[in-house]
Write an enzyme that holds these catalytic residues in place. Structure first.
Site, PDB file in Angstrom:
ATOM      1  N   ARG A   1       4.327  -1.316  -4.489  1.00  0.00           N
ATOM      2  CA  ARG A   1       3.399  -2.033  -3.622  1.00  0.00           C
ATOM      3  C   ARG A   1       3.896  -3.440  -3.317  1.00  0.00           C
ATOM      4  NH1 ARG A   1      -2.843  -2.194  -5.287  1.00  0.00           N
ATOM      5  NH2 ARG A   1      -2.070  -3.669  -6.857  1.00  0.00           N
TER       6      ARG A   1
ATOM      7  N   LYS B   1      -1.060  -6.949  -0.743  1.00  0.00           N
ATOM      8  CA  LYS B   1      -1.732  -7.822  -1.720  1.00  0.00           C
ATOM      9  C   LYS B   1      -1.214  -9.256  -1.595  1.00  0.00           C
ATOM     10  CE  LYS B   1      -3.580  -7.360  -6.417  1.00  0.00           C
ATOM     11  NZ  LYS B   1      -4.958  -7.100  -5.993  1.00  0.00           N
TER      12      LYS B   1
ATOM     13  N   GLU C   1     -14.112  -2.029   1.675  1.00  0.00           N
ATOM     14  CA  GLU C   1     -13.902  -2.195   0.240  1.00  0.00           C
ATOM     15  C   GLU C   1     -14.634  -3.418  -0.277  1.00  0.00           C
ATOM     16  OE1 GLU C   1      -9.816  -2.621  -0.840  1.00  0.00           O
ATOM     17  OE2 GLU C   1      -9.367  -4.033   0.745  1.00  0.00           O
TER      18      GLU C   1
END
Length: 303
Positions: free
Chosen positions: A115, A217, A253
């Site tokens: 990620r 992220k 989310e």
């Protein structure tokens, strides 16, 4: 991490030469052998200063320096660092757990490494390889092993950071990057523990929009949710559930995690289409749920 008790074995690995913007794999691991005197029963989700952190730098030559374990503490940054001025930075979050036999387990660290590599491409940054990322995590955990909570008392939270640390005035990728890892023993993120949490649906603020950085992220994703999150907590809620930025009616989310809806033997979660973070816990829940016979809804989340 194959380590047990509080002995101090040295784990030897082959040396690897740095290629591109990649950090060299460590040749040995350092471990501490004493036990921290901490109130494990009342451990919350907050920063506890530990002993060591990991750091590697990537300069203009395109290569990271060999990573090293340093005493935990402040780092020096230019006021013109890319991360401070333009938010060029990524972070990850994963945990280490102590088993009853003394072994320490990491939860899918290679997924965090992948990620970070994906996010680094979006943010025009270099990133360590999966092998190098995992090796750095192991070094940091073992150096701080005495801070891993006893079984069932919490976990050691691991925070890898990749930041544009080089000085830059104009809007452009930074000339230097720092890969940093620190850790902290933690309890549950939500004060309710394993009990249900109370969420409030937010229809004024949005966490991410199509074409933005909601799917990686990056550090900038989180400052934008602080206002809505603070308001929610002032009203007695645990966190905020955000809606999509286009229709303002589909679930996306929470500030700090993905969301699932379960109905009977069907489980649904918003699709990964650029605005939602591809959570490792999310992926793991889907895999476990499907192995237990749950069916996954393929359509978008209902309003």
């Amino acid at each position: 991490i194959q380590t047990r008790g509080y002995s101090m074995p040295t784990l030897h690995h082959k040396d690897h030469t740095a290629v591109g913007c990649q950090a060299s794999v460590a040749t040995k691991y350092m471990e501490t052998d004493d036990i921290v005197d901490l109130d494990w029963e009342n451990l919350g989700f907050g920063l506890v200063d530990t002993d060591f952190m990991y750091m590697a730098k990537c300069g203009p030559d395109g290569n990271f320096s060999n990573g090293e374990i340093l005493p935990f503490g402040p780092i020096a940054l230019s006021p013109s660092a890319g991360v401070l001025n333009y938010g060029q930075g990524l972070f990850e979050g994963l945990k280490a757990y102590r088993k009853t036999d003394g072994y320490i387990l990491l939860f899918r660290p290679e997924e965090n490494a992948v990620r970070m590599k994906n996010g680094s491409d979006r943010m025009c940054m270099p990133a360590p390889s999966v092998e190098q990322f995992v090796d750095a995590v192991k070094q940091t955990v073992l150096a701080n092993k005495r801070w891993v909570p006893p079984t069932g008392k919490g976990s050691l939270y691991i925070r890898p950071l990749l930041i544009g640390s080089g000085a830059i005035l104009g809007l452009a990728p930074a000339p230097e990057y720092t890969f940093l890892i620190y850790v902290s023993p933690v309890g549950n993120y939500f004060k309710e523990g394993l009990a249900p949490i109370n969420l409030i649906i937010e229809d004024n603020f949005h966490r991410a929009a199509p074409g933005g950085t909601g799917g990686v992220k990056t550090i900038g994703n989180y400052a934008s949710v602080l206002k809505a999150q603070r308001t929610a907590k002032e009203k007695g809620y645990s966190d905020v559930l955000y809606l999509d930025a286009v229709h303002n009616k589909y679930l996306e989310e929470v500030s700090s995690c993905n969301i699932f809806v379960v109905k009977g033997n069907a489980i649904s979660t918003p699709a990964i289409e650029g605005t939602i973070l591809p959570g490792i816990t999310r992926k793991s829940i889907i895999e476990v749920a499907e192995s237990k016979g749950y069916k996954r809804w393929r359509n978008a989340m209902c309003p």
